[in-house]
Design a protein around this motif. Structure first.
Motif, mmCIF file in Angstrom:
data_model
loop_
_atom_site.group_PDB
_atom_site.id
_atom_site.type_symbol
_atom_site.label_atom_id
_atom_site.label_comp_id
_atom_site.label_asym_id
_atom_site.label_seq_id
_atom_site.Cartn_x
_atom_site.Cartn_y
_atom_site.Cartn_z
ATOM 1 N N LEU A 8 75.322 4.304 29.191
ATOM 2 C CA LEU A 8 75.337 4.776 27.812
ATOM 3 C C LEU A 8 74.969 3.655 26.850
ATOM 4 N N ILE A 9 75.476 2.462 27.091
ATOM 5 C CA ILE A 9 75.113 1.305 26.262
ATOM 6 C C ILE A 9 73.605 1.083 26.300
ATOM 7 N N ASP A 10 73.011 1.190 27.481
ATOM 8 C CA ASP A 10 71.555 1.006 27.618
ATOM 9 C C ASP A 10 70.798 2.065 26.828
ATOM 10 N N VAL A 11 71.266 3.322 26.907
ATOM 11 C CA VAL A 11 70.590 4.409 26.196
ATOM 12 C C VAL A 11 70.680 4.193 24.686
ATOM 13 N N ILE A 12 71.843 3.747 24.212
ATOM 14 C CA ILE A 12 72.005 3.474 22.776
ATOM 15 C C ILE A 12 71.006 2.407 22.328
ATOM 16 N N GLU A 13 70.835 1.361 23.124
ATOM 17 C CA GLU A 13 69.898 0.294 22.765
ATOM 18 C C GLU A 13 68.453 0.796 22.793
ATOM 19 N N GLU A 14 68.129 1.641 23.778
ATOM 20 C CA GLU A 14 66.765 2.176 23.884
ATOM 21 C C GLU A 14 66.425 3.083 22.708
ATOM 22 N N ARG A 15 67.449 3.744 22.147
ATOM 23 C CA ARG A 15 67.226 4.705 21.059
ATOM 24 C C ARG A 15 68.052 4.295 19.840
ATOM 25 N N ILE A 16 67.990 3.039 19.479
ATOM 26 C CA ILE A 16 68.887 2.472 18.487
ATOM 27 C C ILE A 16 68.797 3.171 17.136
ATOM 28 N N GLY A 17 67.643 3.756 16.814
ATOM 29 C CA GLY A 17 67.497 4.437 15.535
ATOM 30 C C GLY A 17 67.731 5.926 15.610
ATOM 31 N N GLU A 18 68.112 6.427 16.785
ATOM 32 C CA GLU A 18 68.315 7.859 16.976
ATOM 33 C C GLU A 18 69.789 8.156 17.259
ATOM 34 N N ASP A 19 70.156 9.410 17.037
ATOM 35 C CA ASP A 19 71.491 9.863 17.411
ATOM 36 C C ASP A 19 71.459 10.330 18.859
ATOM 37 N N VAL A 20 72.167 9.642 19.724
ATOM 38 C CA VAL A 20 72.223 10.015 21.132
ATOM 39 C C VAL A 20 73.106 11.249 21.293
ATOM 40 N N ASP A 21 72.609 12.263 21.991
ATOM 41 C CA ASP A 21 73.377 13.479 22.254
ATOM 42 C C ASP A 21 74.354 13.183 23.391
ATOM 43 N N ILE A 22 75.610 12.896 23.032
ATOM 44 C CA ILE A 22 76.601 12.507 24.029
ATOM 45 C C ILE A 22 76.918 13.655 24.978
#
Length: 288
Positions: A8-22
């Protein structure tokens, strides 16, 4: 779970300007959004949403000291206006983005979190799994702020407002486990953010078909599994430590995860001044 949180940390960094759908992320990883958020908050010490905001503003600082206009930067990091971006930037760095562009700082850096599991086994957890049919929690409810450490004065005030005769009446209604007077926390923020509101109920557990007096609040509890941790020692410190240890030791080592539902504390024994106590902590769980 540790691997899931690091992904999840990796996904947040990859999409830092987007809202990740948890919800979608958790589903693809074979778990739930509720469990993911609760475990993240317990292990990281901050809500997931707060971590995302801090990381965004840390990365955005490099753009702020550059040449792009503020509206472009705001949109890049998921904000619809420079005002909204500016509020988030100031809350993290303590100064406005305009000051940072002029002076190059000051800036606060919030690095990426990485989770590591260390099983020492020095403190065994006294736990049991209980299967329960649907039941009711009945008593007197109030909305209170979530406090991670120490005594919650709003809860103390609520309990103190009830006369001794009411405590006895509630005890007489109890007809199922967990037995006796209970401390119930419901509607808890999945991010477990300190200061967020929850419903606290001082009451008892009764079978689903039991009669409930009209003057009492009731929380319906679904059929399901529960893990029950026995705690003993300084109160409420021992109880609060059990919450933390369940996240760092028990859940990562067992095939269970938290499910939505109230957490329940049954006080089995206590000192007269409540400085020490032996309690059962009930948490709703499901197989992971």
């Amino acid at each position: 779970m540790i691997e899931i949180l690091n992904r999840l940390i990796d996904v947040i960094e990859e999409r830092i300007g987007e809202d990740v759908d948890i919800e979608t992320f958790a589903s693809t990883m074979g778990t739930t959004s509720y469990h993911t958020r609760r475990m993240f908050a317990s292990l990281a010490g901050i809500p997931l949403s707060e971590y995302v905001r801090r990381r965004r503003m840390t990365v955005a600082a490099a753009d702020v000291v550059g040449d792009d206009d503020f509206l472009t930067i705001s949109v890049r990091y998921g904000y619809g206006s420079t005002e909204a971006f500016g509020r988030a930037f100031r809350s993290v760095h303590g100064v406005s983005h305009g000051v940072v562009r002029r002076n190059g700082g000051p800036l606060r850096n919030y690095p990426q979190i990485r989770f590591h599991l260390t099983i020492e086994g020095s403190i065994p957890m006294d736990a049991r799994i209980v299967e329960k049919p649907a039941f009711l929690l009945v008593g007197h409810a109030v909305r209170v702020p979530l406090i991670h450490e120490g005594v919650n004065p709003r809860i103390q005030q609520h309990i103190a407002s009830l006369p001794a005769t009411e405590h006895e009446r509630l005890k007489q209604l109890s007809d199922t486990e967990p037995a006796g007077l209970l401390q119930v926390s419901a509607d808890v923020d999945p991010d477990y953010a300190e200061g967020s509101e929850l419903t606290y109920l001082h009451g008892v557990a009764v079978n689903a078909g039991s009669h409930v007096p009209d003057d009492l609040d009731a929380i319906e509890v679904e059929e399901g599994s529960w893990v029950v941790f026995r705690t003993s020692g300084e109160h409420p410190a021992a109880l609060q430590a059990a919450y933390a240890t369940s996240a760092t030791e028990w859940f990562p080592s067992n095939p269970w995860r938290l499910r939505p539902g109230p957490s329940i504390v049954a006080v089995l024994e206590r000192a007269e001044d409540f400085s020490t106590a032996t309690c059962d902590l009930w948490l709703p769980i499901e197989r992971s």
